[in-house]
Design a protein around this motif. Structure first.
Motif, PDB file in Angstrom:
ATOM      1  N   ALA A 115      12.736   3.392  -7.518  1.00 40.79           N
ATOM      2  CA  ALA A 115      12.592   2.408  -6.682  1.00 40.79           C
ATOM      3  C   ALA A 115      13.403   2.049  -5.492  1.00 40.79           C
ATOM      4  CB  ALA A 115      12.760   0.767  -7.605  1.00 40.79           C
ATOM      5  N   ASN A 170       4.778   6.702 -10.987  1.00 41.35           N
ATOM      6  CA  ASN A 170       4.734   5.535 -10.477  1.00 41.35           C
ATOM      7  C   ASN A 170       6.145   5.366  -9.738  1.00 41.35           C
ATOM      8  OD1 ASN A 170       5.170   2.492 -11.103  1.00 41.35           O
ATOM      9  ND2 ASN A 170       3.341   2.875 -10.313  1.00 41.35           N
ATOM     10  N   HIS A 172       8.373   1.930  -7.305  1.00 42.19           N
ATOM     11  CA  HIS A 172       8.270   0.659  -6.979  1.00 42.19           C
ATOM     12  C   HIS A 172       8.837   0.338  -5.898  1.00 42.19           C
ATOM     13  CE1 HIS A 172       7.701  -3.400  -8.211  1.00 42.19           C
ATOM     14  NE2 HIS A 172       8.988  -3.787  -7.858  1.00 42.19           N
ATOM     15  N   THR A 174      10.337  -2.999  -3.887  1.00 44.25           N
ATOM     16  CA  THR A 174      10.646  -4.567  -3.985  1.00 44.25           C
ATOM     17  C   THR A 174      10.895  -5.086  -2.519  1.00 44.25           C
ATOM     18  OG1 THR A 174      11.474  -4.637  -6.320  1.00 44.25           O
ATOM     19  CG2 THR A 174      12.333  -6.404  -4.772  1.00 44.25           C
ATOM     20  N   MET A 205       1.869   3.206  -6.709  1.00 39.51           N
ATOM     21  CA  MET A 205       3.092   2.393  -6.230  1.00 39.51           C
ATOM     22  C   MET A 205       2.720   0.915  -6.822  1.00 39.51           C
ATOM     23  SD  MET A 205       5.670   3.110  -3.738  1.00 39.51           S
ATOM     24  CE  MET A 205       4.948   4.279  -2.693  1.00 39.51           C
ATOM     25  N   THR A 206       3.653   0.374  -7.088  1.00 40.19           N
ATOM     26  CA  THR A 206       3.733  -1.014  -7.418  1.00 40.19           C
ATOM     27  C   THR A 206       4.779  -1.800  -6.649  1.00 40.19           C
ATOM     28  OG1 THR A 206       5.461  -0.817  -9.033  1.00 40.19           O
ATOM     29  CG2 THR A 206       3.209  -0.895 -10.104  1.00 40.19           C
ATOM     30  N   TYR A 207       4.788  -3.165  -6.632  1.00 42.20           N
ATOM     31  CA  TYR A 207       5.324  -4.095  -5.570  1.00 42.20           C
ATOM     32  C   TYR A 207       5.835  -5.107  -6.187  1.00 42.20           C
ATOM     33  CZ  TYR A 207       2.692  -0.777  -2.667  1.00 42.20           C
ATOM     34  OH  TYR A 207       2.105   0.390  -2.083  1.00 42.20           O
ATOM     35  N   SER A 208       6.862  -5.928  -5.637  1.00 41.48           N
ATOM     36  CA  SER A 208       7.304  -7.189  -5.835  1.00 41.48           C
ATOM     37  C   SER A 208       8.054  -7.699  -4.978  1.00 41.48           C
ATOM     38  CB  SER A 208       8.276  -7.376  -7.285  1.00 41.48           C
ATOM     39  OG  SER A 208       9.240  -6.395  -7.160  1.00 41.48           O
ATOM     40  N   ARG A 272      -0.182 -10.829 -12.078  1.00 35.41           N
ATOM     41  CA  ARG A 272       1.361 -10.307 -12.569  1.00 35.41           C
ATOM     42  C   ARG A 272       2.106 -11.615 -12.946  1.00 35.41           C
ATOM     43  NH1 ARG A 272       3.539  -5.928  -9.766  1.00 35.41           N
ATOM     44  NH2 ARG A 272       5.488  -6.374 -10.726  1.00 35.41           N
TER      45      ARG A 272
END
Length: 492
Positions: A115, A170, A172, A174, A205-208, A272
């Protein structure tokens, strides 16, 4: 000369003593937390009796077998139990080398990134009185540096993450600030670019993001929901507590602005969990009241609490009485978390949830977190840091997006932060979950990122014991819930 042998060779002539373990009881079941393995064992009466005797005196192999057989074990089962306890260092011997090696002191030379934290701006529209970026204990040196990340730097950061993440399917991102949403236009473009870049490699890709919620609008909420962006809101509770320290530069409180925006966010964003992150400070220690407001009245899915980071000299530091109240409220919410679990309901107190998840995974940390290891922070200028809390701090830079990671600086940071380098941690049974505590907290309090957070040691041990008892009670009384819980955590 090393006289230790393999676990099989001379085990019958060995003398045993108690190893590193922490006993606890839950729901009339006895357990031990095995420090060397980061594992939990349920004990029957025989194993419990033998471990109790080993605390008083050393025993031979034959002594232990005889004692276990006397408590109903077969000889074969007794032998298996001894081998298993030796393997996880629950018992130790003068003749048998442990099968599990101690954690290595050297950090991995090439560990793939998981990440990045993109600090897309170092500007904020609030002036929170305890802010670690801008307050009295700040370590950031943003003068003369870009205030907002450019699209070029952001794209380079995404390319860097994909290049440095090895074979991970995967990864990530932020988004962070300052106040993240002050650069929402960039955030939106980065998500679109990163999705395409990851898909081109057959990856995802994931996001926060973390936000103070003051700039949330309907279009922003729609984008976050449509793109499954996880949202953590920095908020300290109902109006008078929120407005005590989370204020605008004019001194005006922020609660009135964020309340209607939060209700829209929580109502619309269902893909989410929407999490509240509460900073506890002097005068803001009513954990139960804060939790009830954020969870039950505003509708947050998860609520987590952390004491304010400070050097110990600020007026917002929590005193001893305040910390006692916090811990008492933590215990009350832990009991509530347990009651929910036993009735097959999910609770929203993330301080328990996160620890239970780590216990289920058998976490045995070499470092407190992924900072500098699987995670790096990126400043608006593209400088790399161990995590977002060190952004724009010149003395903690680990390289730059364009030039890559400075391996020597990274190795130094990780070597000093390794749990085995912290003398005080070596005798602490809670170190597999703590590993000495936050690097940033250590630097602010002690001037060294590798220093153990000694001011929180008693707190951590007591809280870890509480969570062990919660886990043990659920495991004994409703183990199916733990399966559901693990599945949910894996999807969050």
């Amino acid at each position: 000369m090393n006289t230790m042998t393999s676990p099989v060779a001379d085990f019958r002539t060995a003398r045993y003593s108690i190893g590193e373990l922490h006993p606890f009881e839950a729901a009339d079941q006895h357990y031990v937390y095995l420090v060397g393995a980061g594992a939990i064992f349920a004990l029957d009466e025989g194993a419990r009796a033998v471990l109790a005797e080993l605390r008083e005196r050393d025993m031979t192999h034959e002594d232990i077998v005889t004692a276990l057989v006397g408590h109903g074990h077969s000889s074969a089962d007794a032998e298996d139990l001894i081998r298993e306890l030796v393997f996880v260092r629950g018992i130790v011997s003068d003749r048998i080398a442990p099968a599990i090696d101690p954690q290595p002191t050297a950090p991995p030379a090439d560990f793939p990134l998981q990440a990045l934290v993109l600090n897309i701006t170092n500007q904020c529209n609030l002036a929170c009185t305890y802010c670690y970026e801008f307050g009295a204990d700040k370590i950031a040196t943003p003068q003369g540096k870009p205030k907002f990340m450019t699209l070029e730097t952001a794209k380079s950061s995404i390319d860097f993450l994909l290049a440095q993440s090895g074979t991970r399917e995967n990864v990530h991102v932020t988004f962070f600030g300052g106040e993240t949403l002050m650069n929402f236009k960039l955030l939106r473009e980065v998500v679109l670019y990163a999705n395409e870049a990851a898909a081109a490699q057959g990856r995802s890709m994931t996001y926060s993001l973390t936000t103070n919620a003051t700039l949330l609008t309907d279009p922003i909420i729609e984008f976050l929901a449509d793109n499954d962006v996880g949202v953590t809101v920095s908020i300290d509770g109902p109006a008078e507590l929120q407005d005590a320290r989370r204020v605008y530069k004019s001194g005006k409180g922020s609660y009135e602005v964020i309340e209607p925006r939060l209700k829209k966010l929580i109502a619309r964003h269902r893909s989410r969990a929407i999490t509240a992150r509460v900073t506890l400070s002097e005068g803001v220690t009513d954990v139960l009241r804060i939790y009830r407001h954020l969870k039950d009245e505003l509708g947050f899915h998860e609520v987590g609490f952390a004491p304010v980071t400070n050097s110990g000299e600020q007026d917002y530091a929590i005193n001893g009485d305040g910390m006692s109240r916090v811990l008492a409220d933590f215990h009350a919410l832990a009991q509530e978390w347990l009651d929910y679990a036993l009735s097959n309901r999910m609770h929203g107190f993330s301080n328990v949830s996160e620890t239970i998840a780590e216990l289920m995974q058998g976490v045995n940390k070499s470092h407190p977190c992924g900072a500098g290891l699987g995670l790096l922070g990126v400043s608006p200028s593209g400088d790399l840091s161990p995590c977002h809390r060190f952004t724009d701090a010149d003395t903690h830079t680990l390289g730059n997006i364009e030039t890559g990671i400075d391996s020597a600086k990274r190795e130094d940071f990780l070597s000093r932060g390794h749990v085995s380098a912290k003398y005080e941690c070596q005798s602490c049974w809670a170190r597999p979950l703590c590993a000495g505590g936050c690097h940033h907290e250590a630097f602010v309090r002690y001037g060294d990122t590798g220093h153990a957070n000694l001011h929180y040691c008693d707190w951590i041990r007591e809280w870890t014991d509480t969570c062990l008892r919660v886990y043990g009670a659920v495991a004994a009384q409703n183990p199916q819930f733990l399966e559901r819980f693990a599945t949910r955590k894996g999807q969050s």
